[in-house]
Each structure stands twice: as C-alpha cells, then as structure tokens.
Design a protein around this motif. Structure first.
Motif, PDB file in Angstrom:
ATOM      1  N   LEU A  22       0.819  -1.209   0.000  1.00 29.70           N
ATOM      2  CA  LEU A  22       0.000   0.000   0.000  1.00 29.70           C
ATOM      3  C   LEU A  22       0.856   1.264   0.000  1.00 29.70           C
ATOM      4  N   THR A  23       1.962   1.231   0.715  1.00 27.53           N
ATOM      5  CA  THR A  23       2.817   2.424   0.778  1.00 27.53           C
ATOM      6  C   THR A  23       3.468   2.723  -0.563  1.00 27.53           C
ATOM      7  N   PHE A  24       3.573   1.683  -1.423  1.00 29.76           N
ATOM      8  CA  PHE A  24       4.165   1.874  -2.758  1.00 29.76           C
ATOM      9  C   PHE A  24       3.333   2.835  -3.609  1.00 29.76           C
ATOM     10  N   PHE A  25       2.034   2.939  -3.322  1.00 26.50           N
ATOM     11  CA  PHE A  25       1.165   3.850  -4.067  1.00 26.50           C
ATOM     12  C   PHE A  25       1.519   5.316  -3.791  1.00 26.50           C
ATOM     13  N   ASP A  77      11.728   7.784  19.981  1.00 28.41           N
ATOM     14  CA  ASP A  77      11.495   6.826  21.058  1.00 28.41           C
ATOM     15  C   ASP A  77      12.267   5.541  20.740  1.00 28.41           C
ATOM     16  N   PRO A  78      13.448   5.365  21.335  1.00 31.87           N
ATOM     17  CA  PRO A  78      14.287   4.197  21.032  1.00 31.87           C
ATOM     18  C   PRO A  78      13.621   2.855  21.340  1.00 31.87           C
ATOM     19  N   SER A  79      12.591   2.843  22.171  1.00 35.43           N
ATOM     20  CA  SER A  79      11.910   1.589  22.481  1.00 35.43           C
ATOM     21  C   SER A  79      10.966   1.157  21.366  1.00 35.43           C
ATOM     22  N   PHE A  80      10.726   2.039  20.422  1.00 36.91           N
ATOM     23  CA  PHE A  80       9.816   1.749  19.310  1.00 36.91           C
ATOM     24  C   PHE A  80      10.607   1.252  18.107  1.00 36.91           C
ATOM     25  N   GLN A  81      10.049   0.275  17.399  1.00 37.05           N
ATOM     26  CA  GLN A  81      10.718  -0.266  16.217  1.00 37.05           C
ATOM     27  C   GLN A  81       9.815  -0.142  14.991  1.00 37.05           C
ATOM     28  N   ALA A  82      10.381   0.384  13.908  1.00 34.09           N
ATOM     29  CA  ALA A  82       9.657   0.445  12.647  1.00 34.09           C
ATOM     30  C   ALA A  82       9.856  -0.863  11.891  1.00 34.09           C
ATOM     31  N   VAL A  83       9.006  -1.118  10.902  1.00 32.16           N
ATOM     32  CA  VAL A  83       9.195  -2.280  10.041  1.00 32.16           C
ATOM     33  C   VAL A  83      10.479  -2.064   9.242  1.00 32.16           C
ATOM     34  N   GLU A  84      11.390  -3.011   9.344  1.00 35.79           N
ATOM     35  CA  GLU A  84      12.746  -2.828   8.809  1.00 35.79           C
ATOM     36  C   GLU A  84      12.765  -2.474   7.328  1.00 35.79           C
ATOM     37  N   LYS A  85      11.940  -3.138   6.522  1.00 37.26           N
ATOM     38  CA  LYS A  85      11.962  -2.907   5.077  1.00 37.26           C
ATOM     39  C   LYS A  85      11.478  -1.504   4.704  1.00 37.26           C
ATOM     40  N   ALA A  86      10.751  -0.860   5.596  1.00 32.12           N
ATOM     41  CA  ALA A  86      10.238   0.485   5.308  1.00 32.12           C
ATOM     42  C   ALA A  86      11.246   1.571   5.657  1.00 32.12           C
ATOM     43  N   VAL A  87      12.197   1.250   6.491  1.00 33.99           N
ATOM     44  CA  VAL A  87      13.155   2.246   6.961  1.00 33.99           C
ATOM     45  C   VAL A  87      14.035   2.751   5.812  1.00 33.99           C
ATOM     46  N   THR A  88      14.332   1.875   4.850  1.00 35.35           N
ATOM     47  CA  THR A  88      15.221   2.261   3.751  1.00 35.35           C
ATOM     48  C   THR A  88      14.629   3.364   2.887  1.00 35.35           C
ATOM     49  N   SER A 129      -5.099   4.928   2.521  1.00 29.96           N
ATOM     50  CA  SER A 129      -4.349   3.679   2.688  1.00 29.96           C
ATOM     51  C   SER A 129      -2.855   3.957   2.805  1.00 29.96           C
ATOM     52  N   VAL A 130      -2.369   4.890   1.990  1.00 28.99           N
ATOM     53  CA  VAL A 130      -0.955   5.275   2.062  1.00 28.99           C
ATOM     54  C   VAL A 130      -0.659   5.912   3.417  1.00 28.99           C
ATOM     55  N   MET A 131      -1.546   6.790   3.859  1.00 25.67           N
ATOM     56  CA  MET A 131      -1.365   7.447   5.153  1.00 25.67           C
ATOM     57  C   MET A 131      -1.310   6.417   6.281  1.00 25.67           C
ATOM     58  N   LEU A 132      -2.241   5.481   6.266  1.00 26.34           N
ATOM     59  CA  LEU A 132      -2.265   4.446   7.300  1.00 26.34           C
ATOM     60  C   LEU A 132      -1.029   3.565   7.224  1.00 26.34           C
ATOM     61  N   SER A 133      -0.601   3.260   6.004  1.00 22.94           N
ATOM     62  CA  SER A 133       0.578   2.400   5.837  1.00 22.94           C
ATOM     63  C   SER A 133       1.830   3.030   6.433  1.00 22.94           C
ATOM     64  N   ARG A 134       1.965   4.357   6.286  1.00 26.97           N
ATOM     65  CA  ARG A 134       3.157   5.036   6.822  1.00 26.97           C
ATOM     66  C   ARG A 134       3.185   4.954   8.351  1.00 26.97           C
ATOM     67  N   MET A 135       1.993   4.984   8.952  1.00 23.67           N
ATOM     68  CA  MET A 135       1.928   4.871  10.416  1.00 23.67           C
ATOM     69  C   MET A 135       2.100   3.425  10.863  1.00 23.67           C
TER      70      MET A 135
END
Length: 299
Positions: A22-25, A77-88, A129-135
């Motif tokens: 979804l974020t690809f859109f 917030d260092p205790s929070f982790q993003a989805v690794e593939k999205a960080v790039t 959908s893109v907005m939600l995907s980023r969060m």
C-alpha cells in the motif's frame, strides 16, 4: 507515539507485506510514472494539473522538513521499532510525510477531474491507505501524515480551481513559470543556508535541492512545451502508445541512474540531475514524439 505502538502490537508478517504494498502507491517513482503516462499518452492537461500540485507541494513539504527537523519515530522513542523494510525508503526528517504528499497530489487531482463518484472514492481510499501504511510501518506519526495531507489537499484544490475557473495558470505562461522557478530557487538557497550554518546535514539539503531542481525543470519545461512545442499526446497510432511510454520511461530511469554515475551525487549534481530528468519528461521527449509523428504522417 501511543497510536504507533498500538499498530506495532498488531503487526504480522502478512500485514507487513500488505502495508508495504500500500505504501508503494505513494512512492515518488510510481507517481512520476503515472504522470508520464498521462502526459505522453493520454491527457496532457490533466498531467499538468497533477504536476503543479506535485511540485509545489513537494517544495513546501521539503521546506517544512528542514525547518521543523522532527526526527523519525524510532529516533524519538528508542523503544519503538519500525518495520525494517520500510526504513530504507524513510529518508529525511519525519514531518511532514513525503509519501502522503505524493499520493495526495496525484490521487486528489485525479478525483477532482472525474465525474464518477466511485472513482473519487477509490482515489481517496488510496490516499488514506498510504497514510495508514506510513503509520503502521512506523515511519510517520499521525501529525506527519495529517498535516501533509491537509496542506497538499489545499494546494490541489486551489490549483484545480484556478485552472478550471479562471485558467490563470495556463494563460499566464511566463509569469507562472517565473514564480515557480523563483520559489524553487528560494527553497534551494534556504536549505544551503541551513547547511552552511550546520543546522542540517548535507543529505537533507540535498533532498531540498532535488525538489528545487525538479521544480525549475518543470516550470521551464512547461513553459517551453506550452508555448513552442505543443505536442499531441493522442497519437494517430494508438497501438504504439505502450511502446511510446516504455521508451520514454526507460530513458527517464536511465537518466536518473546514469547521470548519478556520471556527475556524482553532490548537492549541485543532484539538483542538476533532477532538472535534466524533468526536462526530458516535459520538453525533450515530447519534442521527439512530435517530430516522429510528423514524419509518420508525411510518409
């Protein structure tokens, strides 16, 4: 951050893949590809409407990024982790969201220019959908996406209103081109001043200068094409539209990658690279299309 942590708690491998799709859109490369197809092959006027929103909102978002300099959620917030593939793909500062800006500029303009309610619903569903995907992916907070959506939506509404109601942008070619160029140059200068004062790093200034180079390229390209070239996107050989698009987008990708290898990735080089890329899209390729079509008609 609390909302992001709620989304983090419901992550699964399947949902991760869904939201990465979804974020690809909202990816810049997809938005530019759709703009190119519309511009070269389907509806040049609609493509111009999207471009005005896309480039002006892009300049605004980049300016806000380096002005507020909000860190990404996992840095905040260092205790929070993003989805690794999205960080790039999460380059630059967090506020406002660039993916949301890209998606809103494209799909909202498409929504304003269709009379079908279902099409409008689909367009805004994609944006949300893109907005939600980023969060969900953990790369933006709600304020990041909501502000980006709101600002871009306003620009989209104003741009389409001015063109539809008064044709102000399309009648005042020179003034419009100069104004957009001046704004683009001002954004580049602002980012370089912050860089010189060690307020931001080079990579953030580079993002702004890319947007500025693209903005200048579009303003100049739009003026030249509208006044002098005036190519017809509706070819007399419809079966060749796909080939026309694939050739154009293929060369655009080669320019994007090849120029980086040739001239490097310094701030001036990146600005020049995006300037040339947009000029190819708006001027050079349309000129070649017109020449080719003229020869086919004459033969």
């Amino acid at each position: 951050m609390n909302f992001l942590k709620v989304l983090e708690s419901i992550r699964t491998p399947l949902l991760d893949q869904l939201f990465l799709l979804l974020t690809f859109f909202g990816e810049e490369v997809l938005v530019l590809a759709i703009i190119c197809f519309l511009y070269w092959c389907y509806n040049k006027r609609l493509a111009y409407r999207i471009c005005f929103t896309f480039f002006t909102s892009g300049l605004l978002v980049q300016t806000l990024k380096i002005t507020f300099r909000v860190p990404r959620p996992w840095i905040k917030d260092p205790s929070f982790q993003a989805v690794e593939k999205a960080v790039t793909t999460a380059t630059g500062y967090s506020f406002p969201s660039g993916h949301t800006q890209c998606a809103t500029s494209l799909y909202s303009t498409l929504a304003w220019n269709t009379k079908k309610n279902l099409s409008r619903i689909i367009c805004f569903t994609i944006i949300f959908s893109v907005m939600l995907s980023r969060m969900y992916l953990g790369v933006h907070t709600p304020i990041d996406v909501l502000v980006s959506f709101s600002l871009t939506l306003v620009i989209s509404l104003v741009t389409n209103y001015l063109i539809t109601r008064f044709e102000l942008l399309v009648k005042n070619y020179k003034i419009t081109a100069i104004l957009l160029s001046v704004v683009s140059i001002a954004v580049a200068i602002y980012s370089l001043i912050l860089l010189h004062r060690n307020v931001i790093d080079a990579k953030y200034a580079s993002d702004c200068c890319k947007a500025a180079g693209a903005g200048i390229g579009f303003s100049l390209g739009w003026y030249i094409e509208s006044v002098y070239i005036r190519f017809n996107e509706h070819t007399t050989y419809p079966s060749r539209q796909v080939i026309k698009f694939l050739i154009g987008i293929g060369i655009a990708l080669l320019l994007k990658v090849g120029l980086k290898a040739i001239i490097g990735s310094s701030i001036p080089a990146n600005m020049i690279r995006y300037f040339i890329l947009v000029l190819w899209i708006t001027v050079v390729y349309p000129y070649l299309i017109k020449r080719y079509e003229s020869k086919l008609l004459a033969s």
